[in-house]
Every structure is written in structure tokens, then in C-alpha cells.
Design an enzyme around this catalytic site. Structure first.
Site, mmCIF file in Angstrom:
data_model
loop_
_atom_site.group_PDB
_atom_site.id
_atom_site.type_symbol
_atom_site.label_atom_id
_atom_site.label_comp_id
_atom_site.label_asym_id
_atom_site.label_seq_id
_atom_site.Cartn_x
_atom_site.Cartn_y
_atom_site.Cartn_z
ATOM 1 N N ARG A 217 6.201 22.205 26.749
ATOM 2 C CA ARG A 217 7.509 22.064 27.427
ATOM 3 C C ARG A 217 8.454 23.155 26.922
ATOM 4 O O ARG A 217 8.106 23.945 26.049
ATOM 5 C CB ARG A 217 8.114 20.673 27.187
ATOM 6 C CG ARG A 217 8.300 20.350 25.729
ATOM 7 C CD ARG A 217 8.945 18.976 25.530
ATOM 8 N NE ARG A 217 9.205 18.780 24.116
ATOM 9 C CZ ARG A 217 8.338 18.242 23.266
ATOM 10 N NH1 ARG A 217 7.173 17.835 23.695
ATOM 11 N NH2 ARG A 217 8.646 18.128 21.983
ATOM 12 N N ILE B 6 19.525 27.503 24.119
ATOM 13 C CA ILE B 6 18.668 27.482 25.307
ATOM 14 C C ILE B 6 18.539 26.031 25.773
ATOM 15 O O ILE B 6 18.308 25.125 24.958
ATOM 16 C CB ILE B 6 17.258 28.049 24.990
ATOM 17 C CG1 ILE B 6 17.345 29.412 24.280
ATOM 18 C CG2 ILE B 6 16.403 28.121 26.253
ATOM 19 C CD1 ILE B 6 17.971 30.542 25.060
ATOM 20 N N TYR C 19 16.283 23.790 9.074
ATOM 21 C CA TYR C 19 15.926 24.566 10.273
ATOM 22 C C TYR C 19 16.252 26.050 10.057
ATOM 23 O O TYR C 19 15.414 26.920 10.323
ATOM 24 C CB TYR C 19 16.708 23.995 11.464
ATOM 25 C CG TYR C 19 16.369 24.624 12.796
ATOM 26 C CD1 TYR C 19 15.156 24.369 13.428
ATOM 27 C CD2 TYR C 19 17.284 25.455 13.442
ATOM 28 C CE1 TYR C 19 14.857 24.932 14.658
ATOM 29 C CE2 TYR C 19 16.990 26.021 14.677
ATOM 30 C CZ TYR C 19 15.772 25.755 15.280
ATOM 31 O OH TYR C 19 15.474 26.318 16.495
ATOM 32 N N SER C 20 17.462 26.336 9.538
ATOM 33 C CA SER C 20 17.854 27.740 9.301
ATOM 34 C C SER C 20 16.936 28.398 8.290
ATOM 35 O O SER C 20 16.545 29.555 8.451
ATOM 36 C CB SER C 20 19.279 27.835 8.761
ATOM 37 O OG SER C 20 20.153 27.144 9.579
ATOM 38 N N SER D 244 15.354 31.885 15.490
ATOM 39 C CA SER D 244 16.592 31.354 16.073
ATOM 40 C C SER D 244 17.766 32.155 15.527
ATOM 41 O O SER D 244 17.685 32.680 14.413
ATOM 42 C CB SER D 244 16.762 29.886 15.685
ATOM 43 O OG SER D 244 18.089 29.458 15.934
ATOM 44 N N LYS E 275 13.678 29.250 9.912
ATOM 45 C CA LYS E 275 13.784 30.351 10.880
ATOM 46 C C LYS E 275 14.067 31.678 10.189
ATOM 47 O O LYS E 275 13.602 32.727 10.626
ATOM 48 C CB LYS E 275 14.861 30.029 11.922
ATOM 49 C CG LYS E 275 14.524 28.831 12.806
ATOM 50 C CD LYS E 275 13.232 29.048 13.573
ATOM 51 C CE LYS E 275 12.918 27.951 14.567
ATOM 52 N NZ LYS E 275 11.664 28.184 15.295
ATOM 53 N N ASN F 22 5.563 29.626 18.813
ATOM 54 C CA ASN F 22 6.786 29.090 19.417
ATOM 55 C C ASN F 22 7.103 27.658 18.992
ATOM 56 O O ASN F 22 8.273 27.271 18.972
ATOM 57 C CB ASN F 22 6.649 29.158 20.952
ATOM 58 C CG ASN F 22 7.581 28.212 21.657
ATOM 59 O OD1 ASN F 22 8.761 28.500 21.829
ATOM 60 N ND2 ASN F 22 7.081 27.037 22.040
#
Ligand code: NAP
Length: 251
Positions: free
Chosen positions: A19, A192, A159-160, A146, A163, A94
Site C-alpha cells: 500500500r 505524503i 522514527y527520525s 524522510s 531515517k 521502502n
């Protein structure tokens, strides 16, 4: 422009193609002349749509179940990709998740899960694929990071970190294998519209929109188009680059 020649007869492996951005990457690769295999834990709810796109373009699309945060499962998925596709010319890392919270409330398990899915998984796939690509003296690896891996974001420390780690990993790998004709690049999307961002409150989405000079939220296709560029010979002199796709948000 005739897109079908951009990735003509290339074999593409995409993680997290079920997805969102990954799905758009699979679709655009098929439209650009490639055969595609995607790895995810679940088959895309729109797999039939992918099959139709593949058929219309005389290509093949395959799904193989894998949890890419698990070493054995990720390696098995990559092995299947070589068995089914015969080669991997383009790898798109991804798949990704968020488990956002303030750092003083964050559980170690949540921290580790984000690092495993977003960062360690790319090490698992690249370890095998980069070796094959180096042997073939060609290939393109694209890692989806990101903008928050560059700018940071309160509430997103894990998350940071994952990434930002992916950017460091990609630049180092790019230096390791550039002499073998393999390119490694990063795409850093901004905001996004996917299931990942659908959980955000409307007022947060509106506030983010105010910070985007181009004035619109990004679509999965915006990112997928950049993947096609970095996968194709159009970018043959570009490696170790971080391409920001964010409507101007963090310039
Ligand atoms: P999404 O809609 O939530 O899709 C995530 C994809 O990753 C799904 O296909 C999911 O498939 C797969 N996935 C998650 N965990 C997995 C695992 N353990 N093993 C295998 N596959 C796994 O997310 P998205 O918005 O498209 O994001 C795609 C990438 O872009 C992520 O790396 C994300 O961090 C990055 N990104 C997104 C945005 C944004 O605004 N949306 C911005 C910057 C960067 P299954 O659930 O079926 O396994």
C-alpha cells in the site's frame, strides 16, 4: 514521453509494496517496463489492480510474504526474489513504520521495533543484493528515508533516528560499492497522503500544509516518480544523494 523504456526489462525488488508509497512504486515500475516483486507481511488489497497494470504493460508482478524486520524472513524473501525474477537490478527499501511518542514515555520495545523495521531491514536486504549487484557491476539501490531524518521532529525520536541512520547507511554503502558500478541513493519524502499519515489529526495536517510552499500535500506518485528517476539511467551519474521530495517544506 514513452515511460515504458525507462526501466525496460529491469527486475525490481520493493519492500512494503502492499500500500501507500510502496504500492505506487510497484505500479510506476510496471508502467516503466520492469518486472516487480514486492515483499510485505500481507498481500496488497489491490493486488488485482497491480496484475492488470502488469498485463497492460506486458510485465509480471509478484508478491512474496515477508517480515523484513526479521533476519531469516527478510533473507528468505530476497532469495525468493532471485528465484522468481532471476536477478535484481533495482532494490527499493521502502517498508517503514512509526511508533510515535515523547521520548520519556517511549517503551524500549517500540524503539527497537522502529529501528528494526526502518533501518536494520535495509541492512538485511542490501547485504545480499549489493553483493550480487557488485558482481554484475551494475544496479541501483534506493532507500526511502524522510525529511524528519534530516530536520528531526518532536515526538518522533525513534522514527527520525531510523531515517537519519538510513541516510548514513546509504552514503557509506554508496562509497563502498560505487567502484563496482552500483549506485545507492535516498529519497526523503515530506508529508505524503497514505495510511501512515491518515492517523494524524486534521488540524495537524492543516498546520503541515501551511508549511509547504507548493501548497499541496504529496501523493505516493510524487515519490514513485523520483524512484523511477533514481532507478533509471537518467540518474547514472548520481550516487550517495538524498533527494528531498516535500513540496519545498524543509528547504
Ligand atoms: P504505509 O502506507 O503505512 O505502508 C507501509 C508499508 O510497509 C506497507 O506495505 C507495509 O506492509 C510495509 N511494512 C511495514 N512493516 C513491515 C514489515 N515488518 N515487513 C514487511 N513490510 C512491512 O506507509 P507509507 O506512508 O507508504 O510509507 C512508506 C515509506 O515512506 C516508509 O518507509 C515511511 O517511513 C516513508 N515515508 C512516508 C511519509 C509519509 O508522509 N507517508 C513521509 C516520509 C517518509 P504490511 O503491513 O503488509 O507488512
Amino acid at each position: 514521453m514513452d515511460k515504458t523504456v525507462l526501466l525496460k526489462d529491469k527486475k525490481v525488488l520493493v519492500t512494503g509494496g502492499s500500500r501507500g508509497i510502496g504500492f505506487a512504486v510497484v505500479e510506476e515500475c510496471l508502467k516503466s517496463g520492469a518486472d516487480v516483486l514486492y515483499l510485505s507481511r500481507t498481500e496488497s488489497a489491490a493486488h488485482e489492480q497491480l496484475k492488470e497494470t502488469a498485463e497492460q504493460n506486458g510485465r509480471q508482478v509478484y508478491w512474496v510474504p515477508a517480515d523484513i524486520s526479521d533476519e531469516e524472513s527478510a533473507e528468505e524473501g530476497v532469495k525468493k526474489a532471485y528465484e522468481v525474477l532471476g536477478a535484481v537490478d533495482v532494490l527499493v527499501n521502502n517498508a517503514g513504520i512509526t511508533r510515535d511518542s515523547l521520548v520519556f514515555r517511549m517503551k524500549r520495545e517500540a524503539w527497537e521495533e522502529v529501528l528494526r523495521v526502518n533501518l536494520t531491514s535495509a541492512f538485511y536486504t542490501c547485504r545480499t543484493v549489493a553483493r550480487h549487484m557488485a558482481k554484475n557491476r551494475s544496479g541501483s539501490i534506493i532507500n526511502i528515508s524522510s525529511v524528519v531524518g534530516i530536520s528531526g521532529n518532536g515526538g518522533q525520536t525513534s522514527y527520525s533516528a531510523s531515517k537519519a541512520g538510513l541516510i548514513g547507511f546509504s552514503k557509506s554503502l554508496a562509497k563502498e560499492i560505487a567502484s563496482r558500478g552500483v549506485r545507492v541513493n535516498v529519497i526523503a519524502p515530506g508529508y505524503i497522503e497514505t495510511e501512515m499519515t491518515a492517523v494524524l489529526k486534521d488540524e495537524i495536517t492543516q498546520a503541515i500544509k501551511q508549511q509547504i510552499p507548493l501548497g499541496v500535500l504529496g501523493s505516493p506518485k510524487h515519490v514513485a516518480d523520483s524512484v523511477i528517476f533514481l532507478a533509471s539511467d537518467m540518474s547514472s551519474y548520481i550516487t550517495g544523494h538524498v533527494l528531498v521530495v516535500d513540496g519545498g517544506m524543509i528547504m
